[in-house]
Write an enzyme that holds these catalytic residues in place. Structure first.
Site, PDB file in Angstrom:
ATOM      1  CD  GLU A 187      51.615  -1.972  -4.029  1.00 46.60           C
ATOM      2  OE1 GLU A 187      50.874  -1.593  -4.951  1.00 46.60           O
ATOM      3  OE2 GLU A 187      51.372  -2.961  -3.322  1.00 46.60           O
ATOM      4  CD  GLU A 258      49.551  -3.059   0.673  1.00 47.59           C
ATOM      5  OE1 GLU A 258      48.963  -3.725  -0.203  1.00 47.59           O
ATOM      6  OE2 GLU A 258      49.714  -1.817   0.609  1.00 47.59           O
TER       7      GLU A 258
END
Length: 833
Positions: A187, A258
């Protein structure tokens, strides 16, 4: 990219990839990809993945967790690799016990599943320091996660070591192993702008470094829009079917790394949930829009043992996942997602080989479909995006009812096998039962000594910064100083006392004056800094001020993590006749850790190094408590409920099960976590040493050892529910029933081969409520319980038909009422076992 353009492109890519075996006709080894999917050993796959982190459970739990994951329809397990547990000191490595990464991966392979290995090395994961070892902070001139030579040196060294370890064990799919994907970074888009061109260059370097290691499987970067070729950019979030703009190149597949099954919790949080229906909708939506891999983060959250949790994060991690903290199936989440996987697998050929299409059916409704011309291969997803209003739509000559915000899956473009909003799977409730064996605990106590500046001489003019003082070796550091006061310094009014004020950058502290506890204060996950202020009974003469300053985990996210700070920054005394007295530069002594930690009083050997006394009514802050207990009866998971306690840490037979914090209440007036998991693997048959470090004034007499189960099993369905998805199979490119009577029914199954020993509630009519708290409505068939008992008592599993004739015997007592069937049963060991 416009939907129509993307559909056309996918159709072309599908034709180009019509064969994925080698030119010699032999099966290929390794993993490749195109715009439709990953291609594993020459085959396309629909991939249903779940995150299970090896250090958040014990090796003894792994087989059961993996078996339940596979039974839940998963074929991939995703895990991070946790640098700071594997290299806690520079050059010293640990891959033992529940840190045995290779053992975990091989066990996944033994269960017939693939692996996504998220190497990082930054992982976030609500894990201490985001997985980065503390010693990395102390490398000269280092800047984490940027085009910084020191950081890149140690990152490359670590990543190469992990890849080499996997290669030596032949664990990559290119070697015949289970690892099909590897991830570099995590991320990074969130913070990339903070580093400007250093961030852009770092992304390029990280990708190039990863690819150069030649693993034979693709590398991914999650939430990284500019992931350089051939690295695949993937999505994280709750609704990637709607929010993901897609891969940054048309020849990359749509992967979801995710899908958050709940929300991780921090101390001070109220309970958080994410409905099974919402997760199911998100998965169906993603696959209807060319997705071919979804990963549930987390599938099993587990436990942050010891000091492994990130700043203010609870010891329990993602307990609301399909497998709860104890590894028990949380229903209906586990079962409903299993049903979704079954429904999508019935669509497999169409999703992987069909040409995509879209049809608007009405306001807020549409159909996404995949079909292969000239064949019977076709699958459709009928979607109602309106979250409040149901819809009835017509698709290819048939009418379909769509509940609000739902997707109906039609594996042959006509047969409804599942609607995401309509849960056919059973429900259950978790029970914490006080152990009969591990009861009547006899507690002893030992006080932690409170040092003064006489024992800790001044070694700094100002209080030292807390992170760099502790170096992540303990949560605790002592700060000591002293002041001398004259009688004239005090106010003559007895109702006015001086006030000790400490401004701190975090995370918590306890204050003592002349050895007596004054009070405490703490920050929060969102605001680490705080100000402590409390009236103090100073005396004329020398007064000793002692602060116990604490961290509650290190930060795990954000830019420039190496520049975060904690601890006291200003100390003053207010209310003296001479005015405010600034003690910040008064000269301070320091000590890392508690005496009990250094003596290992939480171990059998260390417990003999201090004096213990019986617990009495007098409660003192900063006290060690110990007792012994025998292993609770049975084989169910064990927990400890920390009623009566404040804040500290718990050990069983020398192993830390994590931090407890009962005094930090949520806005609902309750602790964020009351029960703490004791793995069975930590427990001996008898004489288990339980030690609690308690920072506040508390009473251990209310602590309970508990047995945990999910033996309360329920079902609630309506007459409009579809039959269970397991009623259908694909045969000869047709969807066909595998049961004689394809009708709705209540399906119940006890865990762990237990039997249904009692029917606690049964009502056919209009009952309401939830599992464990059903209530009878105005319409009720009197023989409901009798019917359910006939079908279910003494059985491990049963099905109860959802039909008015069964319950009302052709005499509907309440016509016009939509009928529901609610059942609650209790599972246990019957006489048959």
């Amino acid at each position: 990219m416009a939907v129509s353009s993307r559909i056309l492109l996918l159709s072309i890519l599908s034709l180009l990839a019509s064969a994925v075996v080698g030119h010699d006709g032999k099966q290929q080894h390794g993993v490749t990809y195109d715009g439709r999917s990953l291609i594993i050993n020459g085959k396309r796959e629909l991939l249903f993945s779940g995150s299970i982190h090896y250090p958040r459970s014990t090796p003894e739990m792994w087989p059961d967790l993996l078996l339940k994951a596979k039974q839940g329809g998963l074929n991939v397990i995703q895990t991070y690799v946790f640098w700071n547990i594997h290299e806690p000191e520079k050059g010293k490595f640990n891959f033992e016990g529940n840190y045995d990464l290779v053992k975990f991966i091989k066990m996944i392979e033994e269960h017939g599943m693939y692996v996504t290995l998220r190497v990082g090395p930054f992982i976030q994961a609500e894990w201490n320091h985001g997985g980065l070892p503390y010693w990395l902070r102390e490398i000269p001139d280092i800047t984490f996660r940027s085009d910084n030579p020191p950081f890149k040196y140690y990152m490359k060294r670590y990543v190469k070591m992990i890849v080499k370890m996997m290669k030596e064990e032949k664990l990559f799919a290119s070697q015949g192993g289970p690892i099909i994907l590897t991830q570099i970074e995590n991320e990074y888009n969130h913070i990339q702008l903070a580093y400007k061109e250093l961030g852009d260059r770092y992304v390029q370097w990280a990708a190039k470094t990863a690819v150069s290691l030649k693993t034979g499987v693709p590398w991914i970067m999650c939430k990284q829009k500019d992931a350089p070729d051939p690295v695949i950019n993937t999505c994280n979030g709750r609704h990637c079917g709607d929010t993901y703009t897609g891969p940054n190149k048309p020849y990359k597949p749509s992967l979801w790394t995710e899908n958050w099954t709940a929300q991780y919790r921090v101390f001070g949080d109220p309970p958080s949930q994410r409905a099974a229906e919402d997760i199911a909708y998100s998965v169906a939506r993603f696959f209807s829009r060319n997705g071919t891999l979804v990963n549930y983060y987390m599938y099993h959250g587990g436990t942050n043992f010891g000091r492994t949790s990130a700043v203010f994060t609870t010891t329990r991690y993602y307990d609301e996942a399909p497998l709860d903290e104890y590894g028990l199936q949380r229903e209906p989440k586990w079962g409903h997602l299993k049903d979704v996987h079954k429904a999508l697998n019935l669509c497999k050929k169409a999703l992987l080989w069909g040409n995509p299409g879209n049809q608007i059916l009405g306001k807020d409704t549409d159909a996404q479909f995949y079909e292969k011309p000239g064949t019977n291969i076709c699958a459709a997803f009928l979607t109602n995006t309106n979250s409040r209003v149901p819809a009835t739509v017509s698709f290819r000559g048939q009418s379909y009812y769509l509940p609000p915000r739902s997707i109906s899956i039609l594996p042959d473009c006509k047969t409804l096998v599942l609607n995401t909003q309509t849960v056919v799977a059973q429900h259950n409730a978790r029970n914490f039962k006080k152990s009969k064996v591990a009861s009547n605990l006899k507690w002893e106590k030992s006080s932690e000594p409170i040092p003064t500046v006489e024992q800790l001489p001044i070694d700094s003019k100002n209080p030292k910064e807390l992170y760099s003082l502790l170096k992540d070796t303990s949560d605790y550091a002592w700060y000591t100083t002293k002041i001398e006061l004259d009688p004239h310094d005090f106010n003559s009014r007895e109702d006015i006392n001086p006030v000790l004020r400490v401004a701190s950058l975090g995370h918590a502290l306890h204050a003592f004056v002349n050895g007596e506890y004054v009070g405490s204060a703490h920050g929060s996950h969102d605001e680490k800094s705080f100000v402590f202020g409390h009236g103090v009974d100073f005396k004329p003469g020398v007064n000793y001020i002692t602060l116990l300053c604490m961290t509650v985990g290190l930060p795990d996210s954000g830019a420039y993590m190496e520049h975060r700070f904690a601890g006291p920054r200003a100390v003053t005394v207010l209310g003296l006749n001479t005015g405010t007295l600034d003690l910040t530069a008064n000269g301070w002594g320091h000590k890392v850790g508690l005496q009990g930690e250094k003596l290992h009083v939480y171990t059998q050997a260390g417990s003999h190094r201090v004096q213990w006394s019986n617990v009495d009514e007098k409660q003192t802050a900063l006290t060690w408590y110990k007792t012994y207990f025998d292993a609770p009866e049975g084989h169910d998971p064990i927990a400890i409920r920390m009623n009566g306690m404040g804040k500290g840490m718990i050990w069983v037979n020398g192993k830390s099960i994590g931090r407890h914090w009962m005094s930090y209440l949520s806005p609902l007036g309750k602790p964020s976590q009351s029960e703490y998991h004791i793995p069975r693997a930590f427990v001996k048959p008898t004489q288990n040493l339980l030690v609690v470090l308690e920072e506040e004034k508390a009473n251990p007499e209310k602590i309970d050892i508990l047995i945990v189960n999910r033996d309360t099993v329920c079902s609630i369905i309506t007459e409009h529910h579809p039959p269970h998805v397991k009623s259908w199979e694909r045969k000869d490119s047709h969807i066909r029933p595998v049961v004689v009577d394809v009708k709705p029914a209540a399906h119940l199954k006890c865990p762990n081969n237990r039997d249904i020993v009692s029917v606690e509630f049964a009502s056919f009519g209009d009952p309401y409520g939830s599992c464990g708290s059903f209530v009878m409505g105005k319409c009720h068939a009197a023989i409901s319980k009798e019917i359910v008992e006939q079908h279910c008592l003494g059985k491990t599993s049963c099905s109860v038909p959802m039909h008015p004739d069964v319950f009302f015997k052709n005499n509907d007592a309440c016509p016009g009422v939509e009928k529901k069937l609610a059942i609650e049963v209790r599972c246990g060991r019957s006489k048959n076992h």
